[in-house]
Design an enzyme around this catalytic site. Structure first.
Site, mmCIF file in Angstrom:
data_model
loop_
_atom_site.group_PDB
_atom_site.id
_atom_site.type_symbol
_atom_site.label_atom_id
_atom_site.label_comp_id
_atom_site.label_asym_id
_atom_site.label_seq_id
_atom_site.Cartn_x
_atom_site.Cartn_y
_atom_site.Cartn_z
ATOM 1 N N HIS A 222 0.803 -1.216 0.000
ATOM 2 C CA HIS A 222 0.000 0.000 0.000
ATOM 3 C C HIS A 222 0.843 1.277 0.000
ATOM 4 O O HIS A 222 0.600 2.174 -0.803
ATOM 5 C CB HIS A 222 -1.047 0.029 1.107
ATOM 6 C CG HIS A 222 -2.053 1.097 0.810
ATOM 7 N ND1 HIS A 222 -3.009 0.957 -0.161
ATOM 8 C CD2 HIS A 222 -2.183 2.352 1.269
ATOM 9 C CE1 HIS A 222 -3.693 2.075 -0.276
ATOM 10 N NE2 HIS A 222 -3.218 2.939 0.576
ATOM 11 N N TYR A 226 1.565 5.048 -2.508
ATOM 12 C CA TYR A 226 1.881 6.431 -2.151
ATOM 13 C C TYR A 226 3.270 6.839 -2.614
ATOM 14 O O TYR A 226 3.520 8.013 -2.859
ATOM 15 C CB TYR A 226 1.656 6.663 -0.647
ATOM 16 C CG TYR A 226 0.180 6.727 -0.396
ATOM 17 C CD1 TYR A 226 -0.523 7.880 -0.696
ATOM 18 C CD2 TYR A 226 -0.529 5.609 0.022
ATOM 19 C CE1 TYR A 226 -1.894 7.929 -0.563
ATOM 20 C CE2 TYR A 226 -1.899 5.648 0.161
ATOM 21 C CZ TYR A 226 -2.578 6.811 -0.132
ATOM 22 O OH TYR A 226 -3.937 6.854 -0.011
ATOM 23 N N HIS A 373 -9.674 0.532 -11.011
ATOM 24 C CA HIS A 373 -9.279 1.540 -10.006
ATOM 25 C C HIS A 373 -7.788 1.857 -10.123
ATOM 26 O O HIS A 373 -7.372 3.010 -10.139
ATOM 27 C CB HIS A 373 -9.613 1.000 -8.610
ATOM 28 C CG HIS A 373 -8.918 1.729 -7.500
ATOM 29 N ND1 HIS A 373 -9.276 2.992 -7.102
ATOM 30 C CD2 HIS A 373 -7.867 1.380 -6.714
ATOM 31 C CE1 HIS A 373 -8.483 3.386 -6.117
ATOM 32 N NE2 HIS A 373 -7.613 2.430 -5.875
ATOM 33 N N PHE A 374 -7.021 0.789 -10.214
ATOM 34 C CA PHE A 374 -5.572 0.879 -10.291
ATOM 35 C C PHE A 374 -5.139 1.672 -11.532
ATOM 36 O O PHE A 374 -4.170 2.432 -11.500
ATOM 37 C CB PHE A 374 -5.088 -0.560 -10.385
ATOM 38 C CG PHE A 374 -3.652 -0.786 -10.160
ATOM 39 C CD1 PHE A 374 -3.091 -0.466 -8.951
ATOM 40 C CD2 PHE A 374 -2.863 -1.362 -11.140
ATOM 41 C CE1 PHE A 374 -1.750 -0.701 -8.736
ATOM 42 C CE2 PHE A 374 -1.536 -1.603 -10.927
ATOM 43 C CZ PHE A 374 -0.970 -1.271 -9.722
ATOM 44 N N HIS A 375 -5.893 1.491 -12.626
ATOM 45 C CA HIS A 375 -5.551 2.218 -13.851
ATOM 46 C C HIS A 375 -5.986 3.682 -13.792
ATOM 47 O O HIS A 375 -5.500 4.497 -14.576
ATOM 48 C CB HIS A 375 -6.131 1.512 -15.083
ATOM 49 C CG HIS A 375 -5.298 0.332 -15.489
ATOM 50 N ND1 HIS A 375 -5.413 -0.895 -14.880
ATOM 51 C CD2 HIS A 375 -4.298 0.200 -16.402
ATOM 52 C CE1 HIS A 375 -4.537 -1.734 -15.409
ATOM 53 N NE2 HIS A 375 -3.851 -1.101 -16.339
ATOM 54 N N ARG A 438 -10.521 -10.407 -11.885
ATOM 55 C CA ARG A 438 -9.254 -9.847 -12.348
ATOM 56 C C ARG A 438 -8.249 -10.982 -12.483
ATOM 57 O O ARG A 438 -8.536 -12.128 -12.144
ATOM 58 C CB ARG A 438 -8.750 -8.790 -11.354
ATOM 59 C CG ARG A 438 -8.354 -9.361 -10.016
ATOM 60 C CD ARG A 438 -8.046 -8.307 -8.974
ATOM 61 N NE ARG A 438 -6.775 -7.652 -9.228
ATOM 62 C CZ ARG A 438 -6.021 -7.071 -8.273
ATOM 63 N NH1 ARG A 438 -6.418 -7.099 -7.012
ATOM 64 N NH2 ARG A 438 -4.894 -6.476 -8.562
ATOM 65 N N ARG A 439 -7.074 -10.664 -12.962
ATOM 66 C CA ARG A 439 -5.951 -11.609 -13.037
ATOM 67 C C ARG A 439 -6.309 -12.908 -13.752
ATOM 68 O O ARG A 439 -5.846 -13.983 -13.357
ATOM 69 C CB ARG A 439 -5.469 -11.991 -11.627
ATOM 70 C CG ARG A 439 -4.902 -10.880 -10.796
ATOM 71 C CD ARG A 439 -4.413 -11.464 -9.488
ATOM 72 N NE ARG A 439 -3.726 -10.494 -8.681
ATOM 73 C CZ ARG A 439 -4.032 -10.243 -7.401
ATOM 74 N NH1 ARG A 439 -5.011 -10.877 -6.811
ATOM 75 N NH2 ARG A 439 -3.341 -9.357 -6.728
#
Lengths: 552, 49
Positions: A222, A226, A373-375, A438-439
């Protein structure tokens, strides 16, 4: 003469450009793999030459998520440090050492992935087992980045020795916060790789404790997010105000936000493990609360950005409630690309709050919503900001100027990227809410009715992925142009100043012992009891699985 | 009396140096509202399932 104006020597520029080259080569390789994945998931495209889906998925994640980001960030941060606090020859030698150690590690891991010996995805979850060289390669990348950490720490230390009683320059302060966070969090991933994965992959031990490995991974995973985001925030807080012709809203507020990120980014890894058995729900709850504390510095940042724009606009004479919005340099790619990254962070942040909420996590967990979300966070907010930085940083480094042509191409690239991401990330979010995993490679799941609902969105991802790949090609052209073709000249290294007559920044904000102490105490509080519990009450460890995808 | 004058003067100086951030207030409120609404939407989905 150029060095005098940009504040960077030729030697500094060569160092930073080396990091940029790795960044943009990674963009091409990783982006191509992303395109192939979206095509495979339409069900109408098969990979040639026996290449596996999980092989390209691993290349995509490792090369973009770990390599591109780390090289860009460390290179960018070296540029910021050289500009604001200077870099000695000895420090530069160590900076080069960090580059080479990271590059050797990257090449070693990449070869293993390309040979199909490490199809373990970028999270390398056990019990999938890769070739040991993959783990050694990752270790080198982390060790190389640690060298960069200590170079940055030493740069600020030396500056402070010469400027006793003065505040460190804001950007240097931010770089050191980011590298402190990186150093503390990578201790977790180093521990799991060195103590668990390497002996297990070498066959020295037969079993691995899955939950311990995942907990140590997410202790790192996580704050990794950041580590990507804070360099974008550096540009938003301290560079964009200069580009729009304004000043920093508040030096103190910017420093406070970064301190809060240092404190709250690490003791939150359990929100990635909410559906993982074996962790006491009480501790998951505590870490979710701490996760929500990270929202505070992000909202401080949102406020600070709007305030910077409004104050600057009003100073230029724009009136009315939103008249100031018109003053923003909408046709300057150095502003437009990062600004669109900021806009993307609004839905991205909303998605993050949903992911971290216990009940909602059950709706979206392990669905392609998370990938969407990650993208939005990494591949839009962070990357568009990095592209925006590139449009002034590369000309600064190569002694060239950003001209009209590159500005227009940059604006086009940003729009292409946004359109592509709208389709790709949007489709991922919607398919995820309908349960698409996913994955995973394409499957109709034996003709299941639910899987049939996803196919339209999978085409949407392929359309978006194709548009994004065009965006990558434009960006690569832009990088080449700025490196070799743009007109020679002196481009400004934009660094904003604090407003006149602002309150002095409180000295406590630079009390490193205090903030590191609080960070360590909070990590110890959030992790010690659950971690001891995990070790004491774990089921038997798992033998390695090299098949069907790990090391096939 | 003199202290009231001084207070008044300080208030005047204070208000004249404060920037107008009404647009910022509305903008951050819209962002906050979006965060809450999207959270509630997915929470609704969780309850419905």
């Amino acid at each position: 003469m150029i060095a005098e104006k940009t504040g960077l020597s030729k030697a500094d520029s060569r160092l930073v450009m080396s990091f940029m080259w790795v960044t943009f080569i990674s963009l091409l390789i990783g982006g191509l793999m992303g395109l192939l994945q979206t095509l495979v998931r339409t069900g109408n495209f098969n990979l040639p030459f026996g290449i596996g889906y999980y092989q390209i998925l691993t290349v995509h994640g490792v090369i973009l998520g770990l390599v591109l980001t780390t090289f860009f960030i460390i290179g960018f941060q070296f540029a910021l440090m050289a500009k604001t606090v200077g870099m000695t020859n000895k420090q530069r030698k160590w900076a080069w050492a960090s580059f080479w150690v990271m590059l050797i590690g990257t090449i070693a891991s990449a070869i293993m992935i390309l040979l199909g010996k490490a199809s373990v995805l970028y999270t390398f979850y056990a019990p999938l087992k890769a070739h040991p060289i993959f783990y050694f390669g990752l270790t080198f990348v982390v060790v190389g980045s640690w060298i960069a950490c200590f170079v940055n720490f030493h740069q600020l230390y030396q500056w402070k020795k010469k400027h006793q009683g003065e505040h460190s320059p804001l950007l240097a302060f931010m770089v050191v916060i980011n590298m402190l966070m990186w150093f503390i969090c990578t201790l977790g991933v180093a521990a799991t790789v060195l103590i668990q994965f390497i002996p297990w992959s070498l066959g020295l031990v037969g079993e691995i404790n899955i939950l311990v490995s995942r907990t140590l991974f997410w202790y790192f995973g996580h704050p990794l997010v950041y580590f990507w985001l804070l360099p974008a925030y550096m540009a938003w807080y301290a560079i964009l105000p200069k580009i729009i012709g304004g000043k920093i809203f508040s030096d103190s507020l910017a420093r406070l936000a970064f301190i809060l990120f240092l404190i709250f980014s690490i003791p939150v890894g359990f929100h990635h493990q909410l559906l993982e058995p074996g962790i006491d729900p009480m501790w998951k709850y505590i870490q979710v609360v701490l996760t929500f504390a990270v929202i505070i510095p992000s909202l401080l940042t949102a406020f600070s950005m709007f305030a910077t724009f409004e104050i600057t606009g009003r100073q230029k004479g724009y009136t009315g409630l939103f008249g100031w919005f018109r003053h923003l340099p909408w046709k300057d790619v150095r502003f437009f690309a990062p600004f669109m990254g900021m806009v993307a962070f609004i839905p991205a942040g909303a998605g993050g709050i949903i992911n971290a909420s216990n009940q909602m996590n059950q709706v979206v967990h392990n669905t392609i919503w998370v990938t969407g979300h990650f993208h939005l966070t990494l591949a839009t907010t962070v990357i568009l900001t990095f592209f925006g930085i590139t449009y002034w940083l590369v000309p600064v480094l190569t002694g060239r100027k950003i001209d009209k042509k590159i500005n227009t191409l940059g604006m086009t690239q940003t729009i292409v990227w946004l359109v592509g991401m709208f389709f790709m990330s949007g489709s991922m979010h919607l398919a995820g809410l309908l349960g698409a995993p996913r994955r995973s490679a394409f499957s109709d799941y034996q003709g299941s009715a639910q899987a049939a609902e996803w196919i339209g969105y999978q085409y949407g991802q392929a359309i978006g992925g194709s548009i994004l790949f065009i965006g990558i090609l434009i960006m690569l052209y832009n990088f080449f142009y700025m490196t070799f073709k743009a007109p020679k000249g002196v481009e400004e290294f934009p660094i904003a100043e604090a407003p006149d007559g602002s309150e002095p920044t409180p000295l406590v904000l630079e009390n490193w012992k205090l903030w590191i102490g609080i960070t360590v105490v909070l990590i110890a509080f959030a992790y010690t009891i659950p971690f001891v519990d995990i070790i004491q009450n774990s089921p038997p460890g798992s033998p390695p699985f090299e098949w069907p995808i790990g090391n096939g | 009396m003199p202290s009231t004058n001084l207070k008044h003067q300080v208030e005047q100086e204070h208000s004249s140096s404060e920037p107008n951030l009404k647009g910022t207030l509305i903008s951050v409120s819209v962002v906050g509202g979006f965060l809450v609404l999207s959270w509630l939407a997915v929470f609704g989905l969780f309850l419905a399932r």
